[in-house]
Design an enzyme around this catalytic site. Structure first.
Site, PDB file in Angstrom:
ATOM      1  N   HIS A 182      19.710 -20.307   7.172  1.00 38.42           N
ATOM      2  CA  HIS A 182      19.889 -20.814   8.531  1.00 38.42           C
ATOM      3  C   HIS A 182      18.539 -21.054   9.192  1.00 38.42           C
ATOM      4  CE1 HIS A 182      23.313 -18.119   7.536  1.00 38.42           C
ATOM      5  NE2 HIS A 182      23.986 -19.212   7.867  1.00 38.42           N
ATOM      6  N   SER A 226       3.361 -52.547 -13.753  1.00 35.23           N
ATOM      7  CA  SER A 226       1.946 -52.658 -14.128  1.00 35.23           C
ATOM      8  C   SER A 226       1.738 -52.304 -15.591  1.00 35.23           C
ATOM      9  CB  SER A 226       1.091 -51.739 -13.249  1.00 35.23           C
ATOM     10  OG  SER A 226       1.146 -52.132 -11.910  1.00 35.23           O
ATOM     11  N   THR A 238      -0.262 -62.119  -7.068  1.00 35.31           N
ATOM     12  CA  THR A 238      -0.194 -61.124  -8.139  1.00 35.31           C
ATOM     13  C   THR A 238      -1.561 -61.038  -8.799  1.00 35.31           C
ATOM     14  OG1 THR A 238       0.363 -62.657  -9.945  1.00 35.31           O
ATOM     15  CG2 THR A 238       2.200 -61.828  -8.590  1.00 35.31           C
TER      16      THR A 238
END
Length: 594
Positions: A226, A456, A507
């Site tokens: 809690h 990549s 890119t």
């Protein structure tokens, strides 16, 4: 000023009711009693008190710990679960309603977590049910091992080990055992399990401001589900250290919380507290198993990893260790239809790993071609210098690449490239055949493919594969500048063919295409090869920087708006320009000294 946390809710006062409605819509084997909002009870849809011929197993508690307890209602586990408000014990009338709804002639077992409110409310409901003629037994679960043995009446808190008790009790009941027998098995299970939790943050209650008592560099050991304070607030530690501390605390012979000694068999549960990703939970589990085996001399027979008893959105986890004998393992392996019990965990554990199958050529490849030469040729020295300088530049660029990628992608470009560059440096020093340029390029591709994930990794693997094929075509170990130019051109074409990108797509090709064109033009014009290499590197840098003005048409950046891309270069193009330029500088500097 602290603000309420962001949550996907409506009225904070309705979260439990709306959770129940969504739960039963998701799982057709569950129902709820038509007493909302006062009576919040989940029960099996195939059970009614009038015709149920087995012991009913009932539990409950405050909401906010999902999937506990409602997610464990189902054949083979709980028969019903009572939901209190968030972090509040359910009222007596709701518990009584659950008992009346599912308890047949064989009676019911109440499994109760050891909190004062739960003990009082379930206790009063049990006594009232007995006056109505129901057979009722109660088992209290207090598996907390974080705090010193209590001297008062509160006792140890009930934590995630309760879920294992549910499973043992539910399986015993499903097997047709009597109420007394089910209670004995559940009580035994509760006495042989210990739990401790750790957290990086406290939880945020719906509609309430979030506490920040821990701070950014601290973690808490032994806090409750809690958010109540635990044993200690300490500096954040690696998970290896955290797991060791938690296991030592649970299994400490000084406190003797659980009767587990060397040579015993155990069950491990790694429980997410709501805000911890599955990846981190699996890391903790992967560290806990060998520690239990090697440091504590225990046989780990079952492992359960996931979120079983959470604390809303708390970033943390708990570890539960249960002493396991064949009876407990049989109960844990017994079938259940409870939706939140993990599947595929039953049975003995096979070896955790097996050998990676090798391609046929790998077992027959000439070992001499994959060893570093004792003496490097002039070309080998140039190749070594180019690779080392290029890889080092990429490693040093890690943070900048991640920063750029965090704004236009997923934020890991630098980390991914750094992994590849680090592997290349290590493998080059060990076995790259640097006097054979084609084979060296092939091995660079192997290093990349081994450690670089995502897009990549595969793009650079394609680059190396295409370059290798071009360099290998003439069968010579000495490679002319024009052959290197052709290799670069082949690589660019391969990336475009399989990746779908071309010039202007924002890119890495926006760096490599101009580099390839300039290198080819200068060499065809008869210019010095070193000068051509340097000028092509300048073209690569210019091309990479020009991506600032481009709208992405490939990769994750293509999902980002033009406004967010403005002023940020493409990380992949910048990385390509960096290593290409570094290689050109290294070749130029070394050539001047040859």
């Amino acid at each position: 000023m602290a603000l309420p946390p962001k949550k996907f809710i409506n009225n904070p006062n309705d979260v439990v009711i709306e959770f129940i409605e969504g739960l039963v819509e998701t799982y057709p084997g569950l129902q709820y009693l038509d007493g909302l909002p006062e009576v919040k009870v989940i029960l099996r849809s195939d059970v009614s008190a009038a015709n149920y011929d087995k012991v009913a197993v009932i539990s409950g508690g405050g909401s906010g710990h999902e999937p506990a307890q409602a997610g464990f209602v189902g054949e083979g586990m709980l028969t019903a679960a009572i939901c209190g408000d968030v972090f509040a014990s359910p009222p007596v009338d709701s518990i009584l309603a659950a008992i009346r709804a599912v308890t047949g002639p064989k009676g019911c077992l109440l499994v109760v977590t050891n909190y004062t409110g739960d003990r009082l409310n379930f206790g009063l409901a049990a006594e009232e049910a007995k006056t109505e003629g129901f057979k009722v037994e109660t088992v209290i679960v207090g598996d907390d091992c974080a705090l010193p043995p209590p001297r008062g009446i509160a006792g140890r808190r009930g934590l995630a080990g309760t879920i294992l008790v549910h499973k043992v009790a539910g399986a015993a009941a499903a097997a047709g055992l009597s109420l007394a027998e089910v209670a004995v098995e559940a009580k035994h299970a509760s006495e042989v399990v210990g739990t401790m939790g750790v957290a990086l943050s406290v939880c945020a209650l719906p509609g309430q401001a979030t506490s920040d008592r821990l701070g950014p560099e601290k973690m808490e050991l032994g806090l409750g589900v809690h958010g109540e304070p635990g044993a200690a607030v300490v500096d954040i530690q690696p998970v290896d250290v955290v797991v060791s501390h938690v296991l030592q605390q649970i299994l400490s012979p000084e406190t003797n919380y659980v009767p587990i000694t060397r040579g015993n068999s155990v069950v491990l549960m790694v429980n997410g507290l709501g805000g911890t990703p599955p990846m981190e939970l699996m890391i903790a589990a992967g560290k806990a198993v060998p520690k239990l085996q090697l440091e504590f001399g225990l046989a780990v027979d079952r492992v359960y990893t996931g979120s079983f008893m959470s604390s809303l959105d708390m970033a943390g986890f708990s570890i539960s260790i249960m002493k396991a004998d064949q009876s407990i393992l049989q109960r844990l392996d017994a079938p259940t239809k409870a939706p939140s019990w993990p599947v595929g965990t039953e049975g003995s554990r096979p070896p955790a790993k097996i050998p990676v199958p090798l391609a046929p050529f790998q077992s027959t490849k000439n070992k001499e071609s994959l060893s570093r030469p004792q003496e490097l040729s002039p070309q080998g020295r140039l190749l070594e210098a180019a690779i080392e300088t290029a890889a080092t530049v990429v490693i040093n660029l890690k943070d900048s690449l991640n920063e750029w990628d965090g704004k236009v992608g997923d934020g890991d470009c630098g980390s991914t490239m750094c992994r590849g560059a680090t592997a290349i440096l290590e493998d080059m020093r060990n076995y790259y055949p640097l006097n054979d340029a084609a084979e060296t390029v092939s091995e660079i591709g192997s290093s990349i493919r081994r450690v670089m994930g995502g897009t990549s990794g595969i793009i650079y693997s394609l680059l190396c594969k295409a370059a290798y094929a071009e360099l290998k075509a003439n069968g010579q170990t000495e490679i002319s500048p024009k052959r290197w130019s052709e290799a670069l051109k082949s690589s660019v074409l391969a990336i475009g063919k399989y990746g779908g990108a071309s010039a202007g797509y924002r890119t890495m090709l926006d760096a490599l295409i101009p580099a390839s064109k300039v290198l080819e033009e200068k060499l065809n014009a008869g210019e010095d090869s070193i000068s051509a290499f340097v000028q092509s590197a300048e073209a690569a840098t210019t091309g990479a920087e020009s991506t600032i003005q481009m709208q992405a048409q490939a990769g994750r950046s293509s999902y980002v708006s033009a406004e967010n891309l403005a002023s940020i270069p493409d990380p992949g193009a910048m990385a390509a320009a960096a290593w290409y330029s570094a290689a050109a500088r290294a070749v130029k500097e070394l050539s001047q000294g040859l």
